[in-house]
Motif scaffolding. Structure first.
Motif, PDB file in Angstrom:
ATOM      1  N   GLN A   7      -7.295 -36.653  85.897  1.00  9.40           N
ATOM      2  CA  GLN A   7      -6.374 -37.219  86.979  1.00  9.40           C
ATOM      3  C   GLN A   7      -7.165 -38.350  87.880  1.00  9.40           C
ATOM      4  OE1 GLN A   7      -4.912 -34.944  90.525  1.00  9.40           O
ATOM      5  NE2 GLN A   7      -3.019 -35.246  89.672  1.00  9.40           N
ATOM      6  N   PRO A  12       3.000 -38.477  91.074  1.00 10.85           N
ATOM      7  CA  PRO A  12       3.303 -38.865  92.361  1.00 10.85           C
ATOM      8  C   PRO A  12       2.280 -38.490  93.321  1.00 10.85           C
ATOM      9  CG  PRO A  12       4.734 -37.264  91.892  1.00 10.85           C
ATOM     10  CD  PRO A  12       3.590 -37.577  90.571  1.00 10.85           C
ATOM     11  N   PRO A  36       1.820 -42.035  85.034  1.00  5.76           N
ATOM     12  CA  PRO A  36       1.979 -41.930  86.334  1.00  5.76           C
ATOM     13  C   PRO A  36       2.177 -40.588  86.846  1.00  5.76           C
ATOM     14  CG  PRO A  36       3.082 -43.721  85.559  1.00  5.76           C
ATOM     15  CD  PRO A  36       2.673 -42.947  84.427  1.00  5.76           C
ATOM     16  N   GLY A  56      -2.389 -43.468  79.926  1.00  4.46           N
ATOM     17  CA  GLY A  56      -2.099 -42.618  81.358  1.00  4.46           C
ATOM     18  C   GLY A  56      -0.692 -42.537  81.790  1.00  4.46           C
ATOM     19  N   MET A  90      -1.306 -44.198  94.219  1.00  4.40           N
ATOM     20  CA  MET A  90      -1.312 -44.441  92.928  1.00  4.40           C
ATOM     21  C   MET A  90      -1.779 -43.395  92.297  1.00  4.40           C
ATOM     22  SD  MET A  90      -1.127 -48.329  91.381  1.00  4.40           S
ATOM     23  CE  MET A  90      -2.676 -48.784  92.027  1.00  4.40           C
ATOM     24  N   GLY A  91      -1.429 -42.719  91.233  1.00  3.12           N
ATOM     25  CA  GLY A  91      -1.766 -41.494  90.377  1.00  3.12           C
ATOM     26  C   GLY A  91      -1.715 -41.535  89.010  1.00  3.12           C
ATOM     27  N   PHE A  92      -2.635 -41.150  88.068  1.00  2.00           N
ATOM     28  CA  PHE A  92      -2.282 -41.229  86.696  1.00  2.00           C
ATOM     29  C   PHE A  92      -3.316 -40.000  86.079  1.00  2.00           C
ATOM     30  CE2 PHE A  92      -2.687 -45.555  88.332  1.00  2.00           C
ATOM     31  CZ  PHE A  92      -1.599 -46.029  87.936  1.00  2.00           C
ATOM     32  N   HIS A 122      -2.279 -53.394  91.152  1.00  6.16           N
ATOM     33  CA  HIS A 122      -1.178 -53.249  90.323  1.00  6.16           C
ATOM     34  C   HIS A 122      -1.758 -53.223  88.888  1.00  6.16           C
ATOM     35  CE1 HIS A 122      -1.548 -57.819  90.330  1.00  6.16           C
ATOM     36  NE2 HIS A 122      -1.352 -57.546  88.947  1.00  6.16           N
ATOM     37  N   ALA A 174      -2.116 -49.864  87.205  1.00  2.00           N
ATOM     38  CA  ALA A 174      -0.967 -49.257  86.507  1.00  2.00           C
ATOM     39  C   ALA A 174      -0.565 -50.021  85.307  1.00  2.00           C
ATOM     40  CB  ALA A 174       0.171 -49.467  87.443  1.00  2.00           C
ATOM     41  N   GLU A 175      -1.004 -51.308  85.210  1.00  5.37           N
ATOM     42  CA  GLU A 175      -0.979 -51.986  83.680  1.00  5.37           C
ATOM     43  C   GLU A 175      -1.885 -51.361  82.754  1.00  5.37           C
ATOM     44  OE1 GLU A 175      -1.424 -55.752  84.863  1.00  5.37           O
ATOM     45  OE2 GLU A 175       0.480 -56.274  85.965  1.00  5.37           O
ATOM     46  N   SER A 200      -3.285 -48.495  82.940  1.00  3.37           N
ATOM     47  CA  SER A 200      -3.516 -47.167  82.632  1.00  3.37           C
ATOM     48  C   SER A 200      -2.443 -47.134  81.213  1.00  3.37           C
ATOM     49  CB  SER A 200      -2.858 -46.549  83.636  1.00  3.37           C
ATOM     50  OG  SER A 200      -1.276 -46.654  83.761  1.00  3.37           O
ATOM     51  N   LYS A 201      -1.657 -47.536  80.911  1.00  2.52           N
ATOM     52  CA  LYS A 201      -0.828 -47.816  79.878  1.00  2.52           C
ATOM     53  C   LYS A 201      -1.644 -47.938  78.409  1.00  2.52           C
ATOM     54  CE  LYS A 201       3.350 -49.342  82.205  1.00  2.52           C
ATOM     55  NZ  LYS A 201       4.306 -50.491  82.199  1.00  2.52           N
TER      56      LYS A 201
END
Length: 290
Positions: free
Chosen positions: A240, A223, A221, A219, A227-229, A208, A211-212, A214-215
């Motif tokens: 990507q 689909p 998100p 980044g 997980m993809g960014f 996780h 995801a944190e 990437s912000k």
């Protein structure tokens, strides 16, 4: 530089990378020592031999071996600190000269950057922050918003080549791997494999965090995969990143995709490799700060 003599070729030095090959070849040539560079990357077996034997070897005629060893030892000693190609001051001066001669409006249109006429500088967005490039002073400065506010050799290399080579082209919308870039299948192996394993190790127990962090890098998100960014690393160079959690059969993994126009903006494979290295440093810094 080939030998004009009949003396047999003998091993001189194992090369760690192409940059080292260029530096040592240059000093040998300037001192009149014939040499041959044998690169394992250029063989069909580079994936097997590079990790074991290095990037390649330099050979010299036996009669020049003693002289060549002294030259190599002198160069390596001078490179001990700082290490080879770490400082932005080691950038090719011709890159700065070319940029200083360019029309700023043309550069801004091609690279989608901005020009500050008062300060004679370019502002280059990079992930969630930006760099300021002042050609007349041969200077690159980090701005706020960068999680890794360092300007090293590879950062400077990427930014200068981007300003000089980027094209005013729309994105293709088609994602490709590094192996799909022309000649990428041969280049992105061994020492030029994309350095993604360390990122995977950082998040293996807590995915996780991808995801944190990437912000912090801007980044968005997507689909794809588990997980993809998508990150806008440079204005015309999105990247990507796709992450798979893995299972009992396959370990966690991370891969990178580029818009198919990447080679239009950064034609040299070395520069694309450097871009990924810099991007990974920023993401690693974000993970450490999280």
């Amino acid at each position: 530089m080939e030998s004009p003599s009949a003396s047999p070729w003998v091993f001189l030095y194992t090369l760690a990378n192409r940059f080292e090959a260029d530096v040592l070849s240059d000093v040998l040539e300037k001192n009149g020592v014939p040499y041959l560079v044998r690169s394992f990357v250029e063989t069909a077996y580079d994936g097997l031999f590079v990790p074991q034997r290095g990037w390649g070897q330099i050979l010299v005629p036996a009669e020049f071996l003693s002289t060549a060893r002294k030259l190599v030892a002198s160069v390596l000693e001078s490179l001990t600190s700082p290490k080879l190609y770490e400082s932005v001051e080691e950038l090719d001066p011709s890159l700065w000269d070319q940029l200083a001669r360019r029309d700023p409006q043309n550069v801004c249109r091609r690279a989608a950057v901005t020009w500050n006429a008062a300060h004679q500088s370019y502002r280059i967005p990079f992930l969630a922050g930006a760099f300021t490039c002042v050609p007349a002073q041969k200077t690159i400065l980090p701005e706020q918003g960068l999680v890794w506010p360092m300007v090293d050799f590879q950062t400077g290399l990427v930014l200068l080549h981007y300003l000089l080579e980027a094209q005013d082209l729309p994105l293709s919308g088609r994602w490709i791997s590094e192996k799909d870039i022309p000649s990428g299948h041969q280049f992105f192996t061994g020492p030029h494999a994309l350095p993604l394993d360390a990122l995977v190790r950082h998040v293996a127990d807590a995915p996780h965090r991808l995801a944190e962090t990437s912000k912090a890098l801007g980044g968005v998100p997507v689909p794809s995969a588990d997980m993809g960014f998508v990150f806008v690393v440079l204005p015309r160079v999105p990247v990507q990143c796709l992450y798979w959690h893995g299972d009992g059969e396959f370990p966690p993994s991370l891969s990178i995709r580029f818009d198919a126009t990447i080679a239009k903006h950064l034609p040299a494979l070395d520069t694309i490799w450097a871009l990924v290295n810099v991007f990974v440093r920023h993401w690693t810094a974000a993970l450490k700060q999280a």
